[in-house]
Design an enzyme around this catalytic site. Structure first.
Site, PDB file in Angstrom:
ATOM      1  N   GLU A   1      -0.505  -1.781  16.513  1.00  0.00           N
ATOM      2  CA  GLU A   1      -0.583  -0.821  16.679  1.00  0.00           C
ATOM      3  C   GLU A   1      -1.776  -0.159  16.261  1.00  0.00           C
ATOM      4  O   GLU A   1      -2.658   0.888  16.477  1.00  0.00           O
ATOM      5  CB  GLU A   1       0.136   0.130  17.340  1.00  0.00           C
ATOM      6  CG  GLU A   1       0.260   0.709  18.038  1.00  0.00           C
ATOM      7  CD  GLU A   1      -0.391   1.288  19.683  1.00  0.00           C
ATOM      8  OE1 GLU A   1       0.597   0.419  20.392  1.00  0.00           O
ATOM      9  OE2 GLU A   1      -1.437   0.912  19.802  1.00  0.00           O
TER      10      GLU A   1
ATOM     11  N   GLY B   1       0.967  -1.497  -0.382  1.00  0.00           N
ATOM     12  CA  GLY B   1      -0.029  -0.255  -0.453  1.00  0.00           C
ATOM     13  C   GLY B   1       1.121   1.540  -0.115  1.00  0.00           C
ATOM     14  O   GLY B   1       2.138   0.880   0.795  1.00  0.00           O
ATOM     15  N   PHE B   2       0.538   2.131  -1.163  1.00  0.00           N
ATOM     16  CA  PHE B   2       1.109   3.342  -0.985  1.00  0.00           C
ATOM     17  C   PHE B   2      -0.019   5.004  -1.510  1.00  0.00           C
ATOM     18  O   PHE B   2       0.251   5.606  -1.815  1.00  0.00           O
ATOM     19  CB  PHE B   2       2.440   3.328  -2.150  1.00  0.00           C
ATOM     20  CG  PHE B   2       3.000   3.949  -2.204  1.00  0.00           C
ATOM     21  CD1 PHE B   2       4.810   3.731  -0.883  1.00  0.00           C
ATOM     22  CD2 PHE B   2       3.422   5.758  -2.472  1.00  0.00           C
ATOM     23  CE1 PHE B   2       5.544   4.852  -1.143  1.00  0.00           C
ATOM     24  CE2 PHE B   2       4.275   6.817  -2.826  1.00  0.00           C
ATOM     25  CZ  PHE B   2       5.169   5.980  -2.069  1.00  0.00           C
TER      26      PHE B   2
ATOM     27  N   THR C   1      -2.075   6.670   1.341  1.00  0.00           N
ATOM     28  CA  THR C   1      -1.858   7.859   2.923  1.00  0.00           C
ATOM     29  C   THR C   1      -0.934   7.550   3.640  1.00  0.00           C
ATOM     30  O   THR C   1      -0.026   8.120   3.934  1.00  0.00           O
ATOM     31  CB  THR C   1      -3.648   8.118   3.500  1.00  0.00           C
ATOM     32  OG1 THR C   1      -4.065   8.869   2.688  1.00  0.00           O
ATOM     33  CG2 THR C   1      -3.621   9.675   4.479  1.00  0.00           C
ATOM     34  N   VAL C   2      -1.137   6.189   4.116  1.00  0.00           N
ATOM     35  CA  VAL C   2      -0.719   5.923   5.434  1.00  0.00           C
ATOM     36  C   VAL C   2       0.762   5.475   4.296  1.00  0.00           C
ATOM     37  O   VAL C   2       1.778   5.801   5.493  1.00  0.00           O
ATOM     38  CB  VAL C   2      -1.540   4.205   5.705  1.00  0.00           C
ATOM     39  CG1 VAL C   2      -0.269   3.812   7.013  1.00  0.00           C
ATOM     40  CG2 VAL C   2      -2.133   5.320   6.608  1.00  0.00           C
TER      41      VAL C   2
ATOM     42  N   LYS D   1      -7.524  -2.213  10.266  1.00  0.00           N
ATOM     43  CA  LYS D   1      -8.563  -3.404  10.912  1.00  0.00           C
ATOM     44  C   LYS D   1      -9.793  -3.755  10.315  1.00  0.00           C
ATOM     45  O   LYS D   1     -10.359  -5.308  11.376  1.00  0.00           O
ATOM     46  CB  LYS D   1      -9.263  -2.434  11.869  1.00  0.00           C
ATOM     47  CG  LYS D   1      -9.868  -1.362  11.192  1.00  0.00           C
ATOM     48  CD  LYS D   1      -8.891   0.057  11.171  1.00  0.00           C
ATOM     49  CE  LYS D   1      -9.239   1.602   9.747  1.00  0.00           C
ATOM     50  NZ  LYS D   1      -8.670   2.203   9.861  1.00  0.00           N
TER      51      LYS D   1
ATOM     52  N   GLY E   1      -5.320   9.966  10.026  1.00  0.00           N
ATOM     53  CA  GLY E   1      -4.275  10.647   8.671  1.00  0.00           C
ATOM     54  C   GLY E   1      -2.507  10.529   9.115  1.00  0.00           C
ATOM     55  O   GLY E   1      -2.258   8.676   9.722  1.00  0.00           O
TER      56      GLY E   1
ATOM     57  N   GLY F   1      -7.464  13.301   4.061  1.00  0.00           N
ATOM     58  CA  GLY F   1      -6.894  11.620   4.572  1.00  0.00           C
ATOM     59  C   GLY F   1      -7.944  10.504   5.387  1.00  0.00           C
ATOM     60  O   GLY F   1      -6.622   9.497   5.917  1.00  0.00           O
TER      61      GLY F   1
ATOM     62  N   LYS G   1     -12.239  -1.474  15.466  1.00  0.00           N
ATOM     63  CA  LYS G   1     -11.161  -1.450  16.133  1.00  0.00           C
ATOM     64  C   LYS G   1     -11.380  -1.820  18.122  1.00  0.00           C
ATOM     65  O   LYS G   1     -10.661  -2.488  18.339  1.00  0.00           O
ATOM     66  CB  LYS G   1     -10.991   0.112  16.366  1.00  0.00           C
ATOM     67  CG  LYS G   1     -10.218   0.627  14.883  1.00  0.00           C
ATOM     68  CD  LYS G   1     -10.865   2.158  15.119  1.00  0.00           C
ATOM     69  CE  LYS G   1     -10.187   2.646  13.853  1.00  0.00           C
ATOM     70  NZ  LYS G   1     -10.272   4.682  13.603  1.00  0.00           N
TER      71      LYS G   1
HETATM   72  N1  LIG Z   1      -6.099   6.717   6.278  1.00  0.00           N
HETATM   73  C1  LIG Z   1      -5.634   6.694   7.654  1.00  0.00           C
HETATM   74  O1  LIG Z   1      -5.647   7.363   8.628  1.00  0.00           O
HETATM   75  C2  LIG Z   1      -6.242   5.247   9.067  1.00  0.00           C
HETATM   76  C3  LIG Z   1      -6.020   4.392   7.799  1.00  0.00           C
HETATM   77  N2  LIG Z   1      -5.894   3.267   8.482  1.00  0.00           N
HETATM   78  C4  LIG Z   1      -6.062   2.259   7.362  1.00  0.00           C
HETATM   79  O2  LIG Z   1      -4.896   1.841   6.133  1.00  0.00           O
HETATM   80  C5  LIG Z   1      -4.835   0.904   5.286  1.00  0.00           C
HETATM   81  C6  LIG Z   1      -4.499   1.939   3.977  1.00  0.00           C
HETATM   82  O3  LIG Z   1      -5.047   3.149   4.378  1.00  0.00           O
HETATM   83  P1  LIG Z   1      -4.743   4.703   3.632  1.00  0.00           P
HETATM   84  O4  LIG Z   1      -4.112   4.641   3.132  1.00  0.00           O
HETATM   85  O5  LIG Z   1      -5.974   5.723   3.854  1.00  0.00           O
HETATM   86  O6  LIG Z   1      -5.785   4.339   2.092  1.00  0.00           O
HETATM   87  P2  LIG Z   1      -5.293   4.697   0.968  1.00  0.00           P
HETATM   88  O7  LIG Z   1      -6.465   4.759   0.126  1.00  0.00           O
HETATM   89  O8  LIG Z   1      -5.036   6.185   0.330  1.00  0.00           O
HETATM   90  O9  LIG Z   1      -4.209   3.564   0.068  1.00  0.00           O
HETATM   91  C7  LIG Z   1      -4.731   2.512  -0.606  1.00  0.00           C
HETATM   92  C8  LIG Z   1      -3.556   1.855  -1.037  1.00  0.00           C
HETATM   93  O10 LIG Z   1      -3.798   0.146  -1.044  1.00  0.00           O
HETATM   94  C9  LIG Z   1      -3.485   0.014  -2.313  1.00  0.00           C
HETATM   95  N3  LIG Z   1      -4.589  -1.024  -2.578  1.00  0.00           N
HETATM   96  C10 LIG Z   1      -5.547  -1.197  -2.732  1.00  0.00           C
HETATM   97  N4  LIG Z   1      -6.062  -2.326  -2.381  1.00  0.00           N
HETATM   98  C11 LIG Z   1      -5.025  -2.802  -3.145  1.00  0.00           C
HETATM   99  C12 LIG Z   1      -4.996  -4.327  -3.653  1.00  0.00           C
HETATM  100  N5  LIG Z   1      -6.176  -5.222  -3.889  1.00  0.00           N
HETATM  101  N6  LIG Z   1      -3.907  -4.892  -3.571  1.00  0.00           N
HETATM  102  C13 LIG Z   1      -3.160  -3.957  -3.919  1.00  0.00           C
HETATM  103  N7  LIG Z   1      -2.991  -2.583  -3.006  1.00  0.00           N
HETATM  104  C14 LIG Z   1      -3.843  -2.436  -2.851  1.00  0.00           C
HETATM  105  C15 LIG Z   1      -3.783   1.239  -2.892  1.00  0.00           C
HETATM  106  O11 LIG Z   1      -2.607   0.448  -4.506  1.00  0.00           O
HETATM  107  P3  LIG Z   1      -3.014   2.412  -5.529  1.00  0.00           P
HETATM  108  O12 LIG Z   1      -2.183   3.883  -4.645  1.00  0.00           O
HETATM  109  O13 LIG Z   1      -2.302   1.485  -6.910  1.00  0.00           O
HETATM  110  O14 LIG Z   1      -4.428   2.599  -5.927  1.00  0.00           O
HETATM  111  C16 LIG Z   1      -2.995   2.973  -1.836  1.00  0.00           C
HETATM  112  O15 LIG Z   1      -1.132   2.488  -2.618  1.00  0.00           O
HETATM  113  C17 LIG Z   1      -6.408   0.503   5.795  1.00  0.00           C
HETATM  114  O16 LIG Z   1      -6.661  -0.501   6.052  1.00  0.00           O
HETATM  115  C18 LIG Z   1      -7.221   1.543   6.551  1.00  0.00           C
HETATM  116  O17 LIG Z   1      -8.196   1.044   7.473  1.00  0.00           O
HETATM  117  C19 LIG Z   1      -5.958   2.878   9.784  1.00  0.00           C
HETATM  118  C20 LIG Z   1      -5.267   3.915  10.538  1.00  0.00           C
HETATM  119  C21 LIG Z   1      -5.470   5.417   9.885  1.00  0.00           C
HETATM  120  N1  LIG Z   2     -10.987   6.434   9.229  1.00  0.00           N
HETATM  121  C1  LIG Z   2     -10.167   5.785   9.802  1.00  0.00           C
HETATM  122  C2  LIG Z   2      -8.588   6.459  10.053  1.00  0.00           C
HETATM  123  C3  LIG Z   2      -8.006   5.777  11.568  1.00  0.00           C
HETATM  124  O1  LIG Z   2      -8.328   4.292  11.789  1.00  0.00           O
HETATM  125  C4  LIG Z   2     -10.652   7.004  10.623  1.00  0.00           C
HETATM  126  O2  LIG Z   2     -11.075   8.018  10.783  1.00  0.00           O
HETATM  127  O3  LIG Z   2     -10.727   7.213  12.489  1.00  0.00           O
END
Ligand SMILES: NC(=O)C1=CN([C@@H]2O[C@H](COP(=O)(O)OP(=O)(O)OC[C@H]3O[C@@H](n4cnc5c(N)ncnc54)[C@H](OP(=O)(O)O)[C@@H]3O)[C@@H](O)[C@H]2O)C=CC1
Ligand SMILES: N[C@@H](CC=O)C(=O)O
Length: 336
Positions: free
Chosen positions: A127, A10-11, A13-14, A103, A299, A184, A202
């Site tokens: 965490e 995953g690349f 937000t996180v 989660k 975030g 984000g 969670k």
């Molecule tokens: N945003 C937040 O504040 C928080 C998020 N999280 C968790 O972290 C995880 C990521 O969140 P976030 O970064 O916001 O999400 P985003 O939508 O910003 O990014 C998701 C990333 O995962 C990749 N991806 C999605 N589906 C697949 C798949 N089937 N196979 C391979 N790669 C995939 C996407 O690829 P591509 O770039 O090519 O589209 C993208 O790079 C989630 O599980 C979320 O619940 C947890 C805590 C806080």
């Molecule tokens: N979408 C979630 C991201 C963090 O877990 C939230 O808003 O709390």
């Protein structure tokens, strides 16, 4: 110098946040781990999209290609239960430590992943799955003598952001949600945020951590903030109350009772003053009494913070142990 190779799944937000912090905190990470931390592979859904990553980093949509290389730690921040769960299983079976922010996946499969990790002599860090950057999992894991009786918290940053913006700035629900997406905080599909499922997942992870079990999911009332209008918010303000989205679990004579729902709180309730994207969790234990932790619940950097604290713990704990894990062997070889 030993090098620890990381694969980022995953690349978005996180994932991008983790990458940036690994670059910006190289010296601190080196001081903490005695190793150079290197991101050597990134897994995404759309590998041909421009990412501004150095050429030596493998960017792919194939977990097999990543696990063919000499990765030591997999940090996972993709969306949903699948394919994250099978990918982390494969990584553990290859001898990699895994650290996740996911989660939805971990509430469903945390137990299996922990067991598999024990069988393979590796560690699982989670965490970041719960309450963003707040070290709530670590805190619960350190309560070894105390019995946790009740946990009550605001666990969804998006919901708290929306409710705060509606109350403080009279924003309409949809406008506040659009801001949470832009910042984000909201999930790719924000239904999980506003329908209560994100907070539910969670809560189940907290339940596993505090009580070593989860209640039957069908017994848990799950309601989100979807449907709350600006008029509702104005009414509660004029009645002197505050609406908050609250997740609660308690041990009632061995039975776990849980709920996730919007609640009307008096202004003197500890959760009533939690604003914006912040989360807060009150743990009630037999010896200690009540402890409340508060901080950013979503975030890029708060979540990256939790993932990187796990990274350092995994490396430090491993090096202290006598078990010959893959990474420990690697470090011994590199250091001679
Ligand atoms: N945003 C937040 O504040 C928080 C998020 N999280 C968790 O972290 C995880 C990521 O969140 P976030 O970064 O916001 O999400 P985003 O939508 O910003 O990014 C998701 C990333 O995962 C990749 N991806 C999605 N589906 C697949 C798949 N089937 N196979 C391979 N790669 C995939 C996407 O690829 P591509 O770039 O090519 O589209 C993208 O790079 C989630 O599980 C979320 O619940 C947890 C805590 C806080
Ligand atoms: N979408 C979630 C991201 C963090 O877990 C939230 O808003 O709390």
């Amino acid at each position: 110098m030993a090098t620890i190779k990381i694969a980022l799944l995953g690349f978005g937000t996180v994932g991008r946040g983790v990458y940036e912090v690994i670059q910006s905190h190289q010296n601190t990470l080196y001081e903490q781990t005695d190793s150079h931390i290197e991101v050597s592979a990134v897994l995404v859904q759309h590998p041909n999209q421009q990412r501004e990553l150095p050429e030596h980093i493998l960017v792919t949509d194939s977990i097999e290609d990543i696990l063919k290389t000499d990765i030591h730690i997999v940090i996972e921040a993709i969306v949903g239960e699948n394919p994250a769960y099978p990918y982390l299983k494969q990584a553990i079976e290859k001898g990699c430590h895994v650290i996740t922010a996911n989660k939805a996946m971990f509430a469903n499969h945390g137990d299996e992943l922990n067991q598999l990790a024990t069988e393979h002599g590796v560690k699982v860090g989670y965490e970041a799955t719960t309450a963003g950057g707040i070290p709530i999992i670590r805190t619960l894991q350190q309560l070894r003598v105390n019995q946790v009786q009740r946990i009550e918290g605001i666990l969804n940053g998006t919901s708290n952001y929306i409710l705060s913006k509606m109350a403080d700035e009279q924003l309409e629900f949809d406008d506040a949600l659009a801001q949470a997406k832009e910042l984000g905080y909201a999930e790719a599909d924000p239904a999980n945020d506003i329908e209560g499922l994100d907070a539910f997942y969670k809560l189940m992870i907290l339940s596993d951590t505090a009580f070593s079990s989860q209640p039957d999911w069908s017994d848990v009332m799950i309601n989100g903030i979807k449907g709350i209008t600006l008029d509702h918010i104005k009414e509660t303000i004029s009645s002197g109350k505050v609406i908050k989205h609250v997740a609660t679990i308690q041990n009632e004579d061995g039975a776990l009772r849980a709920s996730v729902q919007p609640m009307l709180l008096s202004p003197d309730h500890p959760l009533a003053s939690i604003k914006g994207v912040d989360n807060a969790i009150t743990i009630d234990t037999d010896l200690l009494g009540k402890v409340t932790l508060q901080g950013p619940g979503a975030g890029r950097y708060p979540t990256a913070s939790a993932l990187l604290e796990d990274l350092v713990s995994v490396v430090k704990e491993e090096v202290q142990t006598s078990v010959p894990y893959r990474l420990q062997k690697h470090l011994q070889i590199v250091k001679g």
